[in-house]
Design a protein around this motif. Structure first.
Motif, PDB file in Angstrom:
ATOM      1  N   GLY A 149     -20.900 -61.118  38.027  1.00  0.00           N
ATOM      2  CA  GLY A 149     -21.708 -61.618  39.265  1.00  0.00           C
ATOM      3  C   GLY A 149     -22.401 -62.777  39.852  1.00  0.00           C
ATOM      4  O   GLY A 149     -23.146 -62.790  40.286  1.00  0.00           O
ATOM      5  N   GLY A 165     -33.201 -63.035  35.612  1.00  0.00           N
ATOM      6  CA  GLY A 165     -31.938 -61.924  35.706  1.00  0.00           C
ATOM      7  C   GLY A 165     -30.336 -62.749  35.524  1.00  0.00           C
ATOM      8  O   GLY A 165     -29.511 -62.262  34.929  1.00  0.00           O
ATOM      9  N   GLN A 166     -30.491 -64.000  35.989  1.00  0.00           N
ATOM     10  CA  GLN A 166     -29.186 -64.669  36.102  1.00  0.00           C
ATOM     11  C   GLN A 166     -28.931 -64.969  34.373  1.00  0.00           C
ATOM     12  O   GLN A 166     -27.833 -64.899  34.017  1.00  0.00           O
ATOM     13  CB  GLN A 166     -29.331 -65.738  36.808  1.00  0.00           C
ATOM     14  CG  GLN A 166     -29.450 -65.741  38.241  1.00  0.00           C
ATOM     15  CD  GLN A 166     -29.373 -66.922  39.221  1.00  0.00           C
ATOM     16  OE1 GLN A 166     -30.213 -67.808  38.759  1.00  0.00           O
ATOM     17  NE2 GLN A 166     -28.726 -66.913  40.103  1.00  0.00           N
ATOM     18  N   ARG A 169     -27.561 -62.144  32.719  1.00  0.00           N
ATOM     19  CA  ARG A 169     -26.062 -62.046  33.061  1.00  0.00           C
ATOM     20  C   ARG A 169     -25.233 -63.116  32.408  1.00  0.00           C
ATOM     21  O   ARG A 169     -24.257 -62.492  31.864  1.00  0.00           O
ATOM     22  CB  ARG A 169     -25.900 -62.217  34.720  1.00  0.00           C
ATOM     23  CG  ARG A 169     -26.633 -61.233  35.652  1.00  0.00           C
ATOM     24  CD  ARG A 169     -26.438 -61.551  37.137  1.00  0.00           C
ATOM     25  NE  ARG A 169     -27.093 -60.613  37.933  1.00  0.00           N
ATOM     26  CZ  ARG A 169     -26.345 -59.472  38.504  1.00  0.00           C
ATOM     27  NH1 ARG A 169     -25.085 -59.419  38.401  1.00  0.00           N
ATOM     28  NH2 ARG A 169     -26.977 -58.535  39.287  1.00  0.00           N
ATOM     29  N   SER A 195     -37.113 -54.471  39.820  1.00  0.00           N
ATOM     30  CA  SER A 195     -35.889 -54.621  40.793  1.00  0.00           C
ATOM     31  C   SER A 195     -34.544 -55.270  40.002  1.00  0.00           C
ATOM     32  O   SER A 195     -33.538 -54.662  40.376  1.00  0.00           O
ATOM     33  CB  SER A 195     -36.177 -55.403  42.020  1.00  0.00           C
ATOM     34  OG  SER A 195     -36.660 -56.570  41.588  1.00  0.00           O
ATOM     35  N   ILE A 196     -34.940 -56.233  39.438  1.00  0.00           N
ATOM     36  CA  ILE A 196     -33.818 -57.055  38.353  1.00  0.00           C
ATOM     37  C   ILE A 196     -33.274 -56.167  37.328  1.00  0.00           C
ATOM     38  O   ILE A 196     -32.199 -55.910  37.088  1.00  0.00           O
ATOM     39  CB  ILE A 196     -34.413 -58.373  37.863  1.00  0.00           C
ATOM     40  CG1 ILE A 196     -34.984 -59.202  38.874  1.00  0.00           C
ATOM     41  CG2 ILE A 196     -32.973 -58.849  37.275  1.00  0.00           C
ATOM     42  CD1 ILE A 196     -34.094 -59.644  40.153  1.00  0.00           C
ATOM     43  N   ALA A 198     -32.920 -52.720  37.363  1.00  0.00           N
ATOM     44  CA  ALA A 198     -31.845 -52.001  38.040  1.00  0.00           C
ATOM     45  C   ALA A 198     -30.521 -52.721  38.153  1.00  0.00           C
ATOM     46  O   ALA A 198     -29.464 -51.925  37.838  1.00  0.00           O
ATOM     47  CB  ALA A 198     -32.307 -51.157  39.298  1.00  0.00           C
ATOM     48  N   GLN A 199     -30.811 -53.878  38.681  1.00  0.00           N
ATOM     49  CA  GLN A 199     -29.507 -54.483  38.995  1.00  0.00           C
ATOM     50  C   GLN A 199     -28.727 -54.844  37.477  1.00  0.00           C
ATOM     51  O   GLN A 199     -27.234 -54.863  37.498  1.00  0.00           O
ATOM     52  CB  GLN A 199     -29.577 -55.831  39.334  1.00  0.00           C
ATOM     53  CG  GLN A 199     -30.063 -55.861  40.864  1.00  0.00           C
ATOM     54  CD  GLN A 199     -30.339 -57.482  41.381  1.00  0.00           C
ATOM     55  OE1 GLN A 199     -30.208 -58.331  40.788  1.00  0.00           O
ATOM     56  NE2 GLN A 199     -31.235 -57.370  42.431  1.00  0.00           N
ATOM     57  N   ILE A 200     -29.284 -55.172  36.364  1.00  0.00           N
ATOM     58  CA  ILE A 200     -28.529 -55.369  35.197  1.00  0.00           C
ATOM     59  C   ILE A 200     -27.889 -54.072  34.599  1.00  0.00           C
ATOM     60  O   ILE A 200     -27.106 -54.038  34.134  1.00  0.00           O
ATOM     61  CB  ILE A 200     -29.555 -56.008  34.256  1.00  0.00           C
ATOM     62  CG1 ILE A 200     -30.046 -57.309  34.778  1.00  0.00           C
ATOM     63  CG2 ILE A 200     -28.993 -56.005  32.906  1.00  0.00           C
ATOM     64  CD1 ILE A 200     -29.059 -58.416  34.645  1.00  0.00           C
ATOM     65  N   ASN A 202     -27.146 -51.528  36.225  1.00  0.00           N
ATOM     66  CA  ASN A 202     -25.909 -50.904  37.148  1.00  0.00           C
ATOM     67  C   ASN A 202     -24.903 -52.107  36.709  1.00  0.00           C
ATOM     68  O   ASN A 202     -23.605 -51.361  36.560  1.00  0.00           O
ATOM     69  CB  ASN A 202     -26.255 -51.268  38.520  1.00  0.00           C
ATOM     70  CG  ASN A 202     -27.115 -49.989  38.944  1.00  0.00           C
ATOM     71  OD1 ASN A 202     -27.203 -48.887  38.284  1.00  0.00           O
ATOM     72  ND2 ASN A 202     -27.986 -50.322  40.215  1.00  0.00           N
ATOM     73  N   LEU A 203     -25.106 -53.196  36.326  1.00  0.00           N
ATOM     74  CA  LEU A 203     -23.978 -54.182  35.997  1.00  0.00           C
ATOM     75  C   LEU A 203     -23.391 -53.737  34.579  1.00  0.00           C
ATOM     76  O   LEU A 203     -22.134 -53.631  34.371  1.00  0.00           O
ATOM     77  CB  LEU A 203     -24.687 -55.647  35.717  1.00  0.00           C
ATOM     78  CG  LEU A 203     -23.424 -56.542  35.169  1.00  0.00           C
ATOM     79  CD1 LEU A 203     -22.317 -57.030  36.155  1.00  0.00           C
ATOM     80  CD2 LEU A 203     -24.388 -57.876  34.733  1.00  0.00           C
ATOM     81  N   LYS A 206     -21.205 -50.675  35.346  1.00  0.00           N
ATOM     82  CA  LYS A 206     -20.020 -51.379  35.796  1.00  0.00           C
ATOM     83  C   LYS A 206     -18.862 -51.679  34.763  1.00  0.00           C
ATOM     84  O   LYS A 206     -17.842 -51.459  34.767  1.00  0.00           O
ATOM     85  CB  LYS A 206     -20.273 -52.172  36.972  1.00  0.00           C
ATOM     86  CG  LYS A 206     -18.898 -52.731  37.797  1.00  0.00           C
ATOM     87  CD  LYS A 206     -19.329 -54.033  38.486  1.00  0.00           C
ATOM     88  CE  LYS A 206     -19.185 -55.374  38.062  1.00  0.00           C
ATOM     89  NZ  LYS A 206     -18.089 -56.026  38.170  1.00  0.00           N
TER      90      LYS A 206
END
Ligand code: SF4
Length: 337
Positions: A149, A165-166, A169, A195-196, A198-200, A202-203, A206
């Motif tokens: 992402g 968060g980046q 990633r 909040s970050i 949850a993004q990681i 979910n990544l 995926k």
């Protein structure tokens, strides 16, 4: 559980103190020198199914990160073996034999070299192991950045130019660029904002679906582990004390430590009942320099009896698919054997 891809058999890790000559002389004449070993991991046997996420949970200092490093082949166990698809992950000298297990650590900034670009970071391992030629390294790095992402043009940037968060990633992309089958994730979201996180998470879900990965997911956060793991292993002072399908363990915890851990999770209090359910675990985790005899949890367990202080409980199956190590589940706590 599907067919195991990774097995840990009788894994033990002791850290012996490094004594200077002066310490050794002082110890020999009865001086006050710490000579005991830290017993970080004590006889752990586990299997992780292909395509599974196994959560490994416990308080700080329980040995879960040490076990993760051993599983990843970056720390030599004192005893026991780790195998990937039946083959040892480490040689006798402690050298890692496979690139098919990779690791994502808690602090992505510390694990990225600040002096080279992200593109170079992503390409250096794959080039060294013949997964890509230097001529194609740029496109190769871009492909993995895109998958996690991030804009492929970020390959020319340095770690300090990314947010937390980046950076995580990027750390995930670097691990994936080695084309692993198993990813050991050691507290991968602990240093990030909620909040970050949850993004990681979910990544990671995926990527697991798309690449058919297997995860050993280490965390002290029961909520995150519940979200991501199919099975969960609960660790206390170097041992696995409970193991089973995540929802089953969370709904009907069998070991008193698991019960205490779940009851100690802070939650939004909207009623007196909520408040009554919240119970911090009594006391602190004992020092691994001198773990309690018998069941290591007996110094904090509300159900402890005489047997608990002298006899180490083995894992038993209180219900199908579940394992727990507690005398309450195998003959009671009343009398020492
Ligand atoms: Fe508690 Fe005894 Fe069970 Fe250990 S063996 S968890 S001390 S009841």
């Amino acid at each position: 559980m599907s067919d195991p891809i990774m097995t840990l058999d009788g894994v033990v890790k002791r850290f012996d103190p490094r004594l200077s000559l002066g310490d050794r002389i002082a110890a020999a004449i009865g001086g006050d020198v710490e000579t005991r070993s830290v017993q970080a991991v004590r006889d752990v046997t586990l299997a992780i199914g292909k395509g599974e996420t196994l959560g490994l949970v416990g308080e700080s200092g329980c040995g879960k990160s040490t076990l993760g490093r051993i599983a990843a082949g970056i720390m030599k166990p004192t005893a026991g073996t780790v195998r990937l698809a039946g083959a040892p992950v480490m040689d006798a000298a402690g050298g890692k034999l496979t690139t098919r297990i990779q690791t994502v650590f808690q602090d992505p900034f510390a694990s990225l070299n600040p002096r080279i670009t992200i593109g170079e970071t992503l390409a250096e391992g794959p080039i060294a192991h013949g997964l890509v030629t230097p001529a194609k390294a740029r496109d190769y790095a871009a492909q993995w950045l895109d998958l996690v992402g991030l804009d492929p043009s970020y390959a020319s940037r340095y770690p300090h130019q990314f947010s937390g968060g980046q950076r995580q990633r990027v750390a995930i992309a670097r691990a994936l660029a080695m084309q692993p089958e198993v990813l050991v994730c050691d507290e991968p979201v602990a240093s990030l904002d909620v909040s970050i996180q949850a993004q990681i998470v979910n990544l990671l879900l995926k990527l697991k679906r798309e690449l058919g990965l297997t995860y050993l997911f280490i965390s002290h956060d029961l909520g995150v582990v519940r979200h991501i793991s199919e099975r969960v292993a609960i660790m206390y002072l170097g041992r696995i004390v409970e193991l089973g399908p995540t929802l089953s363990v969370y709904e009907t915890p069998q070991h008193p430590y698991t019960q205490a851990l779940l009851a100690s999770v802070p939650r939004l209090v909207t009623s007196d009942a909520d408040l009554a359910e919240f119970k911090p675990i009594a006391g602190e985790i004992p020092s691994p320099l001198a773990p309690p005899t018998g069941c290591a949890f007996h110094t904090r367990c509300p159900h402890a009896g005489p047997r608990c202080a002298v006899e180490q409980p083995g894992l038993v199956a209180p219900m199908p698919g579940r394992l727990a190590a507690c005398h309450l589940l195998a003959g009671g706590v009343g009398k020492a054997a």
